[in-house]
Design an enzyme around this catalytic site. Sequence first.
Site, mmCIF file in Angstrom:
data_model
loop_
_atom_site.group_PDB
_atom_site.id
_atom_site.type_symbol
_atom_site.label_atom_id
_atom_site.label_comp_id
_atom_site.label_asym_id
_atom_site.label_seq_id
_atom_site.Cartn_x
_atom_site.Cartn_y
_atom_site.Cartn_z
ATOM 1 N N GLY A 5 0.828 -1.214 0.000
ATOM 2 C CA GLY A 5 0.000 0.000 0.000
ATOM 3 C C GLY A 5 0.850 1.246 0.000
ATOM 4 C CG ASN A 6 -0.365 4.647 -1.523
ATOM 5 O OD1 ASN A 6 -1.072 5.457 -0.956
ATOM 6 N ND2 ASN A 6 -0.769 3.982 -2.603
ATOM 7 N NE ARG A 7 5.271 6.785 4.573
ATOM 8 C CZ ARG A 7 5.494 6.430 5.843
ATOM 9 N NH1 ARG A 7 4.628 6.736 6.771
ATOM 10 N NH2 ARG A 7 6.605 5.793 6.152
#
Length: 400
Positions: free
Chosen positions: A208-210
């Site tokens: 995923g990412n932030r």
Amino acid sequence: MDKPKVVLGVSGGIAAYKACELLRRLTESGHDVRVVPTASALHFVGAATWSALSGNPVSTEVWDDVHEVPHVRIGQHADLVVVAPATADTLAKAAHGLADDLLTNTLLTARCPVVFAPAMHTEMWEHPATQENVATLRRRGAVVIEPAVGRLTGVDTGKGRLPDPGEIFEVCRRVLARGVSGPDLVGRHVVVSAGGTREPLDPVRFLGNRSSGKQGYALARTAAARGARVTLIAANASLPDPAGVDVVPVGTAVQLREAVLKAAADADAVVMAAAVADFRPETYAAGKIKKKDGQDPEPVVLVRNPDILAEISSERARPGQVIVGFAAETDDVLANGRSKLDRKGCDLLVVNEVGERKTFGSEENEAVVLGADGSETPVPHGPKEDLADTVWDLVVGRLS
Ligand SMILES: Cc1cc2nc3c(=O)[nH]c(=O)nc-3n(C[C@H](O)[C@H](O)[C@H](O)COP(=O)(O)O)c2cc1C
């Protein structure tokens, strides 16, 4: 400085009690609120509550305090009128210019922005009479927030629920901030993607990412406050649904692509604010991947995800559709942004610098909006809503 003057009109729907929360938010954020309930609204919440919470007198009729001509003055002095909940009856009266109580008189004398938050049973909302009244009010420049879908009075469920009061408050805040600039996205359908995709490895793990989704949600919220029909494709964002916005939840980049292509078919503008993973694991393990004693883990092989921004830019669903991308860069921000804009073929690219403590999850942003026409619009550090409004200003300029 004088406090901004807000008239909170409350009409006789079951959701009248939720207007108390809206009133609280308005007064606590420094607005001088005059509540004008209809006589029916007082069956649901009494005048004492409105008066005590607002600190102002409350009446439903034009015959009280006649020496102050309230049927004219309240509307004339208002900076914003918001009617929440707005019943089918009050919408009809407003659309037809009836003026048989203090609220309807106020609506005729107000020259400030007006927001209606309708709430009623689905049948009443869908009735052609109500739909025509809503269209009339929108055509005249009022912001009419689409009702939410959910539990209605009694056991019924459907479209017609009053949106969350906190989100109605956000619409009011944006409409007040823009003043008489007016809802310039009325009649437009805009699509916004927000959040960050998650690419599953197994049932419990993902890449995923932030991205928090806050910038995309700010874009959706501001577009709704400017009168647009908004579809928000939300990837894994845990934020409240913005008022009047159709939210489509998605998980992966592939799901996001499908949802964007579907919604973009009749959209005037598409703003891709979501952080979409460039790669996904080639395989998905149906069971949780286990540690094996004495063995190194299997390498994770990645494959490319579709490039949605490039795809919708090169194959526009409609002539004149405006496409906006976002680029989060860690270095050489402008040069990388300009080359991304050329590669993707979109009309505008919002470029911002990101890092551990920058942009992701924060309430504020700072960016430069690059145009395919060579323009550069810097947006100073400030709330994500301000950047969103700049994006819509640039979109509106290109749509017209
Ligand atoms: C229990 C109850 C709940 C109601 N809820 C709504 C509602 O959510 N939306 C609506 O448009 N009308 C609703 N009505 C009908 C309105 O109260 C009725 O149309 C009334 O004339 C509206 O007057 P007003 O627009 O002056 O406030 C409800 C009526 C009752 C008795």
